[in-house]
Design an enzyme around this catalytic site. Sequence first.
Site, PDB file in Angstrom:
ATOM      1  N   ARG A  64      58.477  -0.901  60.612  1.00  0.00           N
ATOM      2  CA  ARG A  64      59.558  -0.519  61.523  1.00  0.00           C
ATOM      3  C   ARG A  64      59.394   0.902  62.044  1.00  0.00           C
ATOM      4  O   ARG A  64      59.919   1.232  63.109  1.00  0.00           O
ATOM      5  CB  ARG A  64      60.921  -0.713  60.857  1.00  0.00           C
ATOM      6  CG  ARG A  64      61.192  -2.195  60.551  1.00  0.00           C
ATOM      7  CD  ARG A  64      62.558  -2.456  59.991  1.00  0.00           C
ATOM      8  NE  ARG A  64      62.824  -1.719  58.768  1.00  0.00           N
ATOM      9  CZ  ARG A  64      63.965  -1.766  58.110  1.00  0.00           C
ATOM     10  NH1 ARG A  64      64.962  -2.509  58.557  1.00  0.00           N
ATOM     11  NH2 ARG A  64      64.140  -1.071  57.008  1.00  0.00           N
ATOM     12  N   GLU A 101      59.916   1.030  45.590  1.00  0.00           N
ATOM     13  CA  GLU A 101      60.946   0.529  44.688  1.00  0.00           C
ATOM     14  C   GLU A 101      60.743  -0.906  44.242  1.00  0.00           C
ATOM     15  O   GLU A 101      61.322  -1.339  43.264  1.00  0.00           O
ATOM     16  CB  GLU A 101      62.350   0.724  45.275  1.00  0.00           C
ATOM     17  CG  GLU A 101      62.574   0.139  46.640  1.00  0.00           C
ATOM     18  CD  GLU A 101      62.282   1.094  47.788  1.00  0.00           C
ATOM     19  OE1 GLU A 101      62.912   0.951  48.828  1.00  0.00           O
ATOM     20  OE2 GLU A 101      61.404   1.962  47.670  1.00  0.00           O
TER      21      GLU A 101
END
Length: 180
Positions: A64, A101
């Site tokens: 993105r 993460e």
Amino acid sequence: MNNLSTTLWSHIRTVQDFPKPGICFFDLTPLFMSNIEPLTDALIASIPAEQLAEVDSFVAVEARGFVLASLLAQRLGKGLLLVRKAGKLPPPVVGVGYSLEYGLDRLEMSANTPSQKVIIVDDVLATGGTLKAVNQLVAKCNHEVLGASIFLDLPDLHTDLGLKIWSVLDDKSKPESVAA
């Protein structure tokens, strides 16, 4: 809270437990459908004018970040350098492994680009693992990092990353009137 911030937030969808349990994903794709001008304006306004005058290229972080960096590069007439996942760029490349993460990954950048003053551009700053890796990678490629332009910062999830961060939104600016 200003009207632009409310408008931007109203087009961001929050997806719980994606891409894995415990992760809250901010889906920006609805925002990209009809708000390109205000989104671009907000990104530019968040970066100090002296840094914009000095930058040669924007470093786009897959995936993105490609959208956001290309908007800035086009509007400001600057270059665009790509940071991609391993195996997506033709050799020679410089790479760096990192953890995020929800797993491990590797990023690469073309090794043949002359040294430039750059601003790293990405969509969301969470734990900072990707941004740290990109900063390291860009330095390995002999570019000077002026800072990072981030659309949405989640400051409670990261510590000081050792570079200037300019953000449009943070998770604390989300109006209660905007649905998840």
